[in-house]
Design an enzyme around this catalytic site. Structure first.
Site, PDB file in Angstrom:
ATOM      1  CG  ASP A 198      -2.102 -32.694 -18.429  1.00 12.49           C
ATOM      2  OD1 ASP A 198      -2.497 -31.666 -18.105  1.00 12.49           O
ATOM      3  OD2 ASP A 198      -2.890 -33.846 -18.583  1.00 12.49           O
ATOM      4  CB  SER A 219     -25.157 -31.379 -24.967  1.00  9.81           C
ATOM      5  OG  SER A 219     -25.654 -31.853 -23.767  1.00  9.81           O
ATOM      6  CG  ASP A 227      -6.138 -30.255 -34.590  1.00 10.60           C
ATOM      7  OD1 ASP A 227      -7.909 -29.893 -34.657  1.00 10.60           O
ATOM      8  OD2 ASP A 227      -6.167 -29.678 -35.221  1.00 10.60           O
ATOM      9  CG  ASN A 228     -11.011 -29.481 -31.789  1.00  4.16           C
ATOM     10  OD1 ASN A 228     -10.014 -28.449 -31.316  1.00  4.16           O
ATOM     11  ND2 ASN A 228     -11.397 -29.316 -32.956  1.00  4.16           N
ATOM     12  CG  ASP A 268      -7.050 -40.550 -19.320  1.00  7.90           C
ATOM     13  OD1 ASP A 268      -7.955 -39.835 -18.874  1.00  7.90           O
ATOM     14  OD2 ASP A 268      -5.668 -39.306 -19.774  1.00  7.90           O
TER      15      ASP A 268
END
Length: 348
Positions: free
Chosen positions: A303, A35, A133-134, A21
């Site tokens: 997760d 986009s 928080d997205n 990540d």
């Protein structure tokens, strides 16, 4: 504690896409340029090629060992603490620096990772683009896409680890990689009355990989998903409802191979209550309330929820206790960057 449970090592098995990540807080312009929706998971396409480089150049990034399934196994191990290597993980990486980092990170968190290593593709990465928080995830599977049943899963020493397990978890993301590997594990679980768990993982899985998903569904004992995925799933399955409880009930009632176990469907809804469908009832569980100012990163919440759930499931605890642990783990994770955690859990 788990220490009173006999022989729990390798009792939890996960297989999926090991990704490194690359997390960064970005701005709306960055999302618009590529986009991206603020809250989504997609696979990288040609137009995202520069995204990874720009992310590293322009923003302050953190690297974490990731990939949905590996994250959940890691969290389950953290919740259990002792013994080490309760969780086994299979997936494919490249013979490169990122692959080495993934191996080190798995070892640090005491997950028994057995990677299929190949040199045709580099280790997969996932850009986690955070705004407020997205989080918008863009996965470049690369090596993760190269997992081969005959080159890894079928090998005697690897299959022995599969046979050792009692609980299996595979995120829906792996349906894009190796359906035959998933089916081999799922059938083994079903034939031996063990628990096979799966996650809807993303709307695109429910939409574009629904044939693969429905080939595995008869073997699924525990199905996880969030409200967005559940809604996409319901639409594709012509459930003709947007009501989350009704969707959970209908998913629970889908045909099932092992009749000794009734399917359980667990749907999370962010800060709203979690819905669990059993054969005879629907239960709801309020989540742990968190002041929004403490929410750092919702990236690993789903997760972590699964990881917490699995940590109790593998110890044969009741389902309400599994949900309680799931909520606890998700609550810890959203208050930290990446899918990271403090040294020890404080869960009773």
């Amino acid at each position: 504690m788990a220490t009173d449970v006999p022989n729990i090592a390798n009792s939890l098995f996960g297989m999926g896409n090991p990704l490194l990540d690359i997390c960064a807080v970005v701005d709306k312009d960055f999302l618009d340029k590529y986009s991206l929706k603020p809250n989504d998971q997609i696979l990288a396409e040609a137009k995202h090629k520069e995204l990874f480089e720009e992310l590293v150049k322009k923003f302050k990034v953190e690297y974490h060992a990731g990939g949905a399934t590996q994250n959940s196994i890691k969290i389950a191990q953290w919740m259990i603490q002792e013994p080490h290597k309760v969780g086994t993980f299979f997936g494919c990486i490249g013979k490169d620096k990122f692959g080495e980092i993934l191996k080190e990170k798995a070892e640090e968190v005491h997950v028994d990772a057995h990677y299929y290593e190949q040199d045709e593709e580099p280790t997969g990465t996932c850009a986690a683009c955070i705004t407020g928080d997205n989080r918008s995830l863009v996965a470049n599977l690369a090596a993760a896409n190269c997992y081969k049943k005959d080159k890894h899963l079928d090998l005697e020493e690897n299959w022995k680890l599969v046979e050792k397990a009692k609980v299996y978890y595979i995120a829906g993301f792996f349906l894009t990689v190796s359906l035959e590997s998933i089916l081999k594990v799922a059938k083994h679980a079903s034939e031996n009355n063990k628990l096979f768990c799966m996650n809807l993982s993303a709307p695109f899985i429910c939409q574009f990989f629904k044939d693969n998903l429905m080939q595995v569904m008869p073997y699924v004992d525990v199905l996880f998903g969030n409200e967005t995925e559940a809604t996409a799933f319901a639409k594709e399955q012509d459930f003709d409802t947007k009501d989350i409880k009704e969707i959970a009930r209908k998913a629970q009632a889908l045909p099932k191979d092992n009749k000794k176990r009734q399917r359980v469907v667990v749907i999370t809804q962010g800060k709203d209550e979690t819905v669990m469908a059993l054969s005879d009832k629907i239960e709801t569980f309020p989540v742990v309330k968190t002041d929004p100012k403490y929410i750092v990163d919702t990236n690993g919440a789903g997760d972590a929820f699964v990881g917490g759930f699995l940590s109790e499931l593998v110890q044969e605890k009741p389902l309400d206790q599994c949900v309680k642990a799931a909520h606890y783990a998700a609550n810890v994770i959203i208050q930290r960057a990446g899918c990271s955690f403090p040294e020890k859990p404080d869960f009773k």
